[in-house]
Design an enzyme around this catalytic site. Structure first.
Site, PDB file in Angstrom:
ATOM      1  N   GLN A 176      -7.214  -0.297   3.486  1.00  0.00           N
ATOM      2  CA  GLN A 176      -8.412  -0.655   4.527  1.00  0.00           C
ATOM      3  C   GLN A 176      -9.772  -2.279   3.960  1.00  0.00           C
ATOM      4  OE1 GLN A 176      -7.431  -2.229   7.216  1.00  0.00           O
ATOM      5  NE2 GLN A 176      -5.840  -0.806   7.445  1.00  0.00           N
TER       6      GLN A 176
ATOM      7  N   THR B 157      12.354  -6.827 -11.216  1.00  0.00           N
ATOM      8  CA  THR B 157      11.429  -7.497 -11.342  1.00  0.00           C
ATOM      9  C   THR B 157      10.319  -8.235 -10.565  1.00  0.00           C
ATOM     10  OG1 THR B 157      14.185  -9.200 -11.635  1.00  0.00           O
ATOM     11  CG2 THR B 157      12.138 -10.584 -11.011  1.00  0.00           C
TER      12      THR B 157
ATOM     13  N   CYS C 201       0.207   1.080  11.845  1.00  0.00           N
ATOM     14  CA  CYS C 201       1.241   1.662  10.475  1.00  0.00           C
ATOM     15  C   CYS C 201       2.262   2.802  11.149  1.00  0.00           C
ATOM     16  CB  CYS C 201       0.584   2.455   9.412  1.00  0.00           C
ATOM     17  SG  CYS C 201      -0.275   0.933   9.514  1.00  0.00           S
TER      18      CYS C 201
ATOM     19  N   ASN D  70      -8.590   3.601   8.185  1.00  0.00           N
ATOM     20  CA  ASN D  70      -7.472   2.394   9.200  1.00  0.00           C
ATOM     21  C   ASN D  70      -7.871   2.635  10.465  1.00  0.00           C
ATOM     22  OD1 ASN D  70      -5.863   4.547   8.144  1.00  0.00           O
ATOM     23  ND2 ASN D  70      -4.659   3.609  10.150  1.00  0.00           N
TER      24      ASN D  70
ATOM     25  N   GLY E 260       0.978  -1.592   0.232  1.00  0.00           N
ATOM     26  CA  GLY E 260      -0.007  -0.022   0.135  1.00  0.00           C
ATOM     27  C   GLY E 260       1.092   0.802  -0.111  1.00  0.00           C
ATOM     28  N   THR E 261       1.607   1.717   0.664  1.00  0.00           N
ATOM     29  CA  THR E 261       2.847   2.601   0.987  1.00  0.00           C
ATOM     30  C   THR E 261       3.601   2.868   0.133  1.00  0.00           C
ATOM     31  OG1 THR E 261       3.232   2.553   3.215  1.00  0.00           O
ATOM     32  CG2 THR E 261       4.774   3.503   1.862  1.00  0.00           C
TER      33      THR E 261
HETATM   34  C1  LIG Z   1      -5.132   2.814   4.630  1.00  0.00           C
HETATM   35  C2  LIG Z   1      -3.963   2.559   4.398  1.00  0.00           C
HETATM   36  N1  LIG Z   1      -2.837   2.864   3.576  1.00  0.00           N
HETATM   37  C3  LIG Z   1      -1.451   2.338   3.453  1.00  0.00           C
HETATM   38  C4  LIG Z   1      -1.547   1.554   3.979  1.00  0.00           C
HETATM   39  C5  LIG Z   1       0.286   1.398   3.692  1.00  0.00           C
HETATM   40  O1  LIG Z   1       0.480  -0.384   3.898  1.00  0.00           O
HETATM   41  P1  LIG Z   1       1.837  -0.953   3.561  1.00  0.00           P
HETATM   42  O2  LIG Z   1       2.327  -0.535   5.350  1.00  0.00           O
HETATM   43  O3  LIG Z   1       1.722  -2.183   4.019  1.00  0.00           O
HETATM   44  O4  LIG Z   1       2.659  -0.387   2.536  1.00  0.00           O
HETATM   45  C6  LIG Z   1      -2.137   1.056   5.552  1.00  0.00           C
HETATM   46  C7  LIG Z   1      -1.483  -0.166   6.768  1.00  0.00           C
HETATM   47  O5  LIG Z   1      -2.361   0.112   7.579  1.00  0.00           O
HETATM   48  C8  LIG Z   1      -3.219   1.234   5.177  1.00  0.00           C
HETATM   49  O6  LIG Z   1      -4.178   1.022   7.020  1.00  0.00           O
END
Ligand SMILES: Cc1ncc(COP(=O)(O)O)c(C=O)c1O
Length: 379
Positions: free
Chosen positions: A183, A241, A329, A144, A71-72
């Site tokens: 989420q 990759t 996070c 989240n 996600g990040t």
């Molecule tokens: C709404 C939301 N966005 C992005 C992320 C980031 O995901 P990741 O830490 O798996 O890269 C999170 C992680 O909790 C999240 O809750």
């Protein structure tokens, strides 16, 4: 002591079927999908099959899916990618975004749109923040921390009107809508054209799939500057990759959660109602945060007035109950949650709040036991 795990917004246990689907890509099918011998071509075809299945749930074309390391990275690619393609532009995000949207957005000309005390984006105030140079709006699909589901469709309809006006005036800048659905994958409809979004983040680690897997939906025609340069994989938008087992795992996980989500949502809604009813009955001072109507079915977020949330979380932990104080996070930060503060909670209230997020293995007994213990600990 049986563990009662109520932190599914932080991480979900991987589905054994997902692990099974991934296994052979660590061993027999280890080939680099970019090589040209038959075994590699077969792995490349499996990636394309995974891409097609993910695209199906998003109502997208397979070429609109870019695999990322979670996600990040998908959020960073969306924000940095658009803002660097339009350096003259500005970005508007909601005040309750995840840090992986807020931090990249802060690097540019950016504004935050407020939320109501219920944790929902105030659409009128959001629209007022848009000016002729706004190129990107980023609104989290489901938050989240408090689990509130944002009015993405309503926002996209308003943006469509603004785009039409811009066209009339000869303003050639795009106005893209990104949503962070990290989420949401296990619970909500991800169909991007029903939602009206141009970019969408999905995250494997929150849907009973592998961590460090995810994807960004990039609608055809959206102009994005790649952030990771190299071998040109993912149509040049994300070199490196491919994480083949991860991609296979992401697709398997999304298939499983989306196929089951109506049934599972119903079960979780009943548990959520029980949780809230018991809290109201046994802890009359407790306050539930965030809209109850527009909310993920697995989230219960509570303020226990005058109780220190870190201490309460540790006391629960000692009894095998895992909850979260703030967002996992941002676990290293001691700051009161920006989400709760933007909903109008004081620092003290924010620091008296805990998040409980249920999941597939959560039972009625787990909820009863948790509320009984909370009543004892906060008495
Ligand atoms: C709404 C939301 N966005 C992005 C992320 C980031 O995901 P990741 O830490 O798996 O890269 C999170 C992680 O909790 C999240 O809750």
């Amino acid at each position: 002591m049986k563990e009662i795990y109520l932190d599914h917004a932080a991480a979900t246990p991987m589905d054994p079927l997902v692990l099974e689907a991934m296994r052979q890509y660590f061993t027999e099918k280890f080939y680099n999908p970019s090589a040209i011998y038959l075994n590699s071509l077969s792995v490349a075809a499996d990636i394309e099959d995974a891409r097609k299945r993910i695209a199906h749930w998003l109502g997208a074309k397979p070429t609109e899916i870019v695999f990322t390391s979670g996600g990040t990275e998908a959020n960073n690619l969306a924000i940095n990618g658009v803002m660097q393609a339009y350096p003259e532009g500005n970005v508007v995000v909601s005040a309750i975004e995840h840090e992986s949207v807020l931090a990249p957005a802060r690097q540019y000309d950016y504004q935050e749109a407020p939320v109501t005390p219920d944790g929902l984006v105030d659409v009128d105030k959001l629209i007022k923040k848009i000016n002729n140079r706004t190129v990107l709006i980023s609104i989290i699909y489901a938050n989240n921390e408090v689990g509130t589901i944002q009015p993405i469709r309503e926002i996209s309809v308003k943006l469509q009107e603004i785009r039409a006006l811009r066209q009339k005036k000869g303003n050639k800048l795009p106005l893209y809508l990104h949503t962070d659905a990290a989420q949401s994958g296990a619970y909500l409809d991800l169909h991007t054209s029903r939602l009206g979004v141009d970019l969408m983040t999905i995250n494997g680690g929150k849907i009973y799939g592998p961590k460090q897997t995810g994807a960004l939906f990039v609608k055809a025609g959206v102009n994005l500057k790649p952030q990771i340069l190299g071998g040109g994989q993912e149509r040049g938008l994300r070199s490196g990759t491919e994480n083949v087992p991860g991609i296979i795992g992401l697709a398997a996980a999304l298939d499983l959660v989306q196929e089951r989500h109506h049934e599972e949502n119903q079960r979780l809604r009943e548990l959520q109602k029980l949780f809230i009813d018991l809290l109201t009955e046994k802890l009359p001072k407790a306050v539930i945060n965030g809209s109850l109507k527009h909310r993920l079915p697995n989230n219960v977020h509570v303020t226990f007035p005058e109780v220190d949330n870190e201490r309460l979380m540790m006391q629960l932990d000692e009894k095998g109950i895992r909850a979260a104080a703030g967002s996992a996070c941002a676990a290293s930060s001691q700051e009161p949650s920006h989400v709760l503060k933007s909903m109008g909670l004081s620092d003290e209230q924010a620091q008296s709040s805990l998040r409980f997020t249920m999941g597939r293995l959560t039972t009625e007994q787990d909820i009863r036991q948790t509320v009984d213990l909370l009543a004892q600990l906060t008495a």
